[in-house]
Design a protein around this motif. Structure first.
Motif, PDB file in Angstrom:
ATOM      1  N   ILE A   1       6.488  11.176  -0.298  1.00  0.00           N
ATOM      2  CA  ILE A   1       5.085  11.216  -1.179  1.00  0.00           C
ATOM      3  C   ILE A   1       4.217  12.081  -0.459  1.00  0.00           C
ATOM      4  O   ILE A   1       4.061  11.868   0.940  1.00  0.00           O
ATOM      5  CB  ILE A   1       4.728   9.931  -1.111  1.00  0.00           C
ATOM      6  CG1 ILE A   1       5.569   8.892  -2.164  1.00  0.00           C
ATOM      7  CG2 ILE A   1       3.195   9.959  -1.822  1.00  0.00           C
ATOM      8  CD1 ILE A   1       5.069   7.597  -2.163  1.00  0.00           C
TER       9      ILE A   1
ATOM     10  N   ILE B   1       0.541   3.836 -12.111  1.00  0.00           N
ATOM     11  CA  ILE B   1       1.376   3.494 -10.813  1.00  0.00           C
ATOM     12  C   ILE B   1       1.004   1.976 -10.442  1.00  0.00           C
ATOM     13  O   ILE B   1      -0.250   1.800 -10.005  1.00  0.00           O
ATOM     14  CB  ILE B   1       0.823   4.481  -9.691  1.00  0.00           C
ATOM     15  CG1 ILE B   1       1.219   5.886 -10.106  1.00  0.00           C
ATOM     16  CG2 ILE B   1       1.492   4.174  -8.507  1.00  0.00           C
ATOM     17  CD1 ILE B   1       0.701   6.917  -9.153  1.00  0.00           C
TER      18      ILE B   1
ATOM     19  N   ASP C   1       8.964   4.285  -2.149  1.00  0.00           N
ATOM     20  CA  ASP C   1       9.274   4.044  -3.691  1.00  0.00           C
ATOM     21  C   ASP C   1       8.119   4.029  -4.510  1.00  0.00           C
ATOM     22  O   ASP C   1       7.069   3.241  -4.177  1.00  0.00           O
ATOM     23  CB  ASP C   1      10.321   2.842  -4.118  1.00  0.00           C
ATOM     24  CG  ASP C   1      11.581   2.894  -3.394  1.00  0.00           C
ATOM     25  OD1 ASP C   1      11.776   3.677  -2.916  1.00  0.00           O
ATOM     26  OD2 ASP C   1      12.053   1.655  -3.342  1.00  0.00           O
ATOM     27  N   VAL C   2       8.128   4.253  -5.863  1.00  0.00           N
ATOM     28  CA  VAL C   2       6.745   4.397  -6.658  1.00  0.00           C
ATOM     29  C   VAL C   2       7.328   3.642  -7.861  1.00  0.00           C
ATOM     30  O   VAL C   2       8.162   4.267  -8.674  1.00  0.00           O
ATOM     31  CB  VAL C   2       6.408   5.988  -7.009  1.00  0.00           C
ATOM     32  CG1 VAL C   2       5.136   5.697  -7.824  1.00  0.00           C
ATOM     33  CG2 VAL C   2       5.846   6.337  -5.399  1.00  0.00           C
TER      34      VAL C   2
ATOM     35  N   ILE D   1       3.514   0.830  -4.825  1.00  0.00           N
ATOM     36  CA  ILE D   1       4.294   1.894  -3.866  1.00  0.00           C
ATOM     37  C   ILE D   1       4.700   1.102  -2.638  1.00  0.00           C
ATOM     38  O   ILE D   1       3.635   0.572  -1.929  1.00  0.00           O
ATOM     39  CB  ILE D   1       3.215   2.892  -3.467  1.00  0.00           C
ATOM     40  CG1 ILE D   1       2.486   3.734  -4.642  1.00  0.00           C
ATOM     41  CG2 ILE D   1       3.808   4.061  -2.636  1.00  0.00           C
ATOM     42  CD1 ILE D   1       1.300   4.478  -4.461  1.00  0.00           C
TER      43      ILE D   1
ATOM     44  N   ILE E   1      -1.465  10.115  -5.290  1.00  0.00           N
ATOM     45  CA  ILE E   1      -0.367   8.961  -5.685  1.00  0.00           C
ATOM     46  C   ILE E   1      -0.957   7.754  -5.252  1.00  0.00           C
ATOM     47  O   ILE E   1      -1.096   7.477  -3.821  1.00  0.00           O
ATOM     48  CB  ILE E   1       0.736   9.232  -5.074  1.00  0.00           C
ATOM     49  CG1 ILE E   1       1.277  10.779  -5.595  1.00  0.00           C
ATOM     50  CG2 ILE E   1       1.671   8.250  -5.268  1.00  0.00           C
ATOM     51  CD1 ILE E   1       1.619  10.726  -7.066  1.00  0.00           C
ATOM     52  N   GLU E   2      -1.528   6.832  -5.837  1.00  0.00           N
ATOM     53  CA  GLU E   2      -2.235   5.643  -5.436  1.00  0.00           C
ATOM     54  C   GLU E   2      -2.117   4.575  -6.236  1.00  0.00           C
ATOM     55  O   GLU E   2      -2.249   4.746  -7.646  1.00  0.00           O
ATOM     56  CB  GLU E   2      -3.828   5.596  -5.224  1.00  0.00           C
ATOM     57  CG  GLU E   2      -4.227   6.813  -3.988  1.00  0.00           C
ATOM     58  CD  GLU E   2      -5.614   6.696  -3.768  1.00  0.00           C
ATOM     59  OE1 GLU E   2      -5.962   5.816  -3.034  1.00  0.00           O
ATOM     60  OE2 GLU E   2      -6.301   7.513  -4.079  1.00  0.00           O
TER      61      GLU E   2
END
Length: 478
Positions: free
Chosen positions: A10, A34, A26-27, A37, A381-382
């Protein structure tokens, strides 16, 4: 569908941090968001596992200024100056495009963005010459699967260029545009799709024409009916101060380009102060700004002054629809100017570059989301954010051997390395191919419509109009 992106690297900025985060995890994507994570997430039932071992996972890129419909004119305008573009395109071709030409250009433009890993676009749609044109543009936008702030322009098309420029349809156009704006905006407070993926804004380039009271009426009306963004071009002509003096600036305003501010070096300059004091954002499109004589791009100066800023591709008739090129162009430009200043003034050479790949990466992702007031839902990416995600194939000829995803994306990646794209939790590109809308039929119609435009407006005809206008009036300013 739910998806588990397993074992990827990421690379993202996160809200509240000035440094990127790069780590392996992993997501988990459930519905549109999302939701987790972490290392070693176990897939539940009805979860598709996507192997991301050795791949890069990044936020979808955010384009803060693009004219999507102009993809139907792709490859025609790369050598044009801005003044040439205004006469040949804005005052000649634009008003004569058919509904189908606008529709396919819009759809192809959205798919071009998705192919390049651009998941969000602010679309400055300035070809709303009839209600049918506007509805076709909107329908194509929704069909594409892209996240779009769709901003139809409050303007009419030129109906005559010689002997004088005229807008003969202005009165009628004003009426239907204001009525449609209300119709679109009040259905669901500016949401044009039930999931909020496509939202309504307003493009407004009429400041300086006519009384301020009319501008105030239109822009305040747009806000009342649910427009999320007010956007305007600001290149050479002053736009910021009239907006300020009319009480129209605010955090929902984003000015495109603002190249004239490059030479405003006074720390107390009133233009920069107006942007900062009113939390106004800037969209910087360095590739065509440098080539079309807009002026020098100011993205990094905006960031330095604390003004929200993102990148954009602008006219896909002039340059490609990816943001990779925009990142490289603006980063190397600001570096070159700094190096030039050091050498000219015989200063000591710096030990490092002041601006980094990470700075450019942020402009393309979280910075763009901030400029559009969307950083609460996209741009990183959160957990809790919308699943607008790009996965890069690091075994590609462009990326193999690179261990730094931020540097790799900024300086080496192309759309050929974008393996998978997800918007709002939906996969729109997989294994390097668009999936929500198949490209083949779109490409065939795009070629047909583009040829039809070229047949009606051959290059020698456009050149003759430009020469005639230039000899009589010189170059128009914008």
């Amino acid at each position: 569908m739910s998806y588990l992106l397993k074992g990827g690297s990421i690379a993202t900025f996160v809200d509240g941090s000035s440094q990127p985060k790069c780590y392996t995890a992993d997501v988990l994507v459930e519905d549109t968001k999302i939701t987790q994570i972490a290392p070693d997430i176990v897939a539940g039932p009805n979860v598709e596992v996507i192997d991301c071992q050795g791949k890069w996972i990044t936020p979808g890129m955010v384009d803060t200024h693009r004219h999507l419909f102009m993809t139907v004119l792709r490859g025609e305008q790369g050598d044009w100056l801005l003044s040439e573009y205004i006469v040949k395109m804005t005052w000649t071709i634009q008003h004569a495009l058919t509904v189908d030409e606008v529709r396919i250009g819009q759809l192809a433009g959205c798919l071009d963005a998705l192919q390049c890993g651009v998941t969000t676009v602010l679309d400055h749609f300035h070809s709303a010459t009839t209600a049918e044109h506007a509805e076709a543009s909107l329908a194509a936008t929704i069909q594409s699967g892209a996240r779009v702030v769709w901003c139809p322009a409050r303007q009419s098309g030129a109906t005559q260029l010689f002997p004088t420029l005229e807008y003969g349809d202005e009165e009628e156009t004003f009426k239907w545009q204001m009525a449609k704006l209300k119709e679109w905006g009040t259905k669901d407070n500016g949401n044009l799709t039930p999931d909020g993926r496509v939202t309504l804004g307003l493009s407004y380039d009429l400041m300086g024409i006519g009384p301020m009271s009319v501008h105030q009426e239109v822009i305040n009306y747009a806000r009342e009916v649910g427009c999320k963004i007010i956007t305007a071009h600001a290149v050479k002509q002053p736009k910021i101060i009239p907006f300020r003096d009319g009480g129209l600036l605010g955090p929902d305003v984003i000015f495109s380009h603002c190249n004239t501010l490059f030479d405003h070096t006074d720390p107390d300059d009133e233009h920069w102060a107006a942007l900062k004091d009113n939390d106004v954002a800037i969209a910087s499109t360095p590739v065509d700004e440098l080539g079309m004589a807009h002026g020098n791009p100011i993205a990094f100066e905006a960031v330095r002054r604390g003004v929200r800023c993102g990148l954009g591709a602008d006219c896909t008739s002039v340059n490609g629809g990816d943001i990779f090129t925009q990142m490289r162009c603006v980063l190397q430009f600001v570096r070159a100017r700094r190096h030039e200043h050091v050498e000219r003034n015989k200063h000591t050479l710096p030990q490092y570059n002041n601006e980094t790949c990470a700075d450019a990466f942020r402009l393309a992702t979280l910075g763009g989301a901030e400029a559009l007031n969307m950083s609460n839902i996209i741009g990183s990416i959160e957990v809790g954010k919308k699943a607008d995600i790009v996965i890069f194939d690091t075994d590609s000829p462009n990326l193999a051997g690179i261990d730094d995803p931020i540097l790799g994306v900024t300086f080496h990646a192309t759309n050929a390395d974008v393996e998978l794209v997800m918007v709002n939790g939906e996969i729109v590109k997989r294994n390097g191919r668009l999936t929500k809308v198949l490209w083949g039929p779109v490409a065939r119609e795009l070629k047909q419509r583009a040829n039809e435009v070229r047949e009606r407006f051959p290059r020698d005809f456009l050149e003759a109009r430009w020469n005639k206008y230039y000899q009589a009036n010189g170059a128009p300013m914008f």
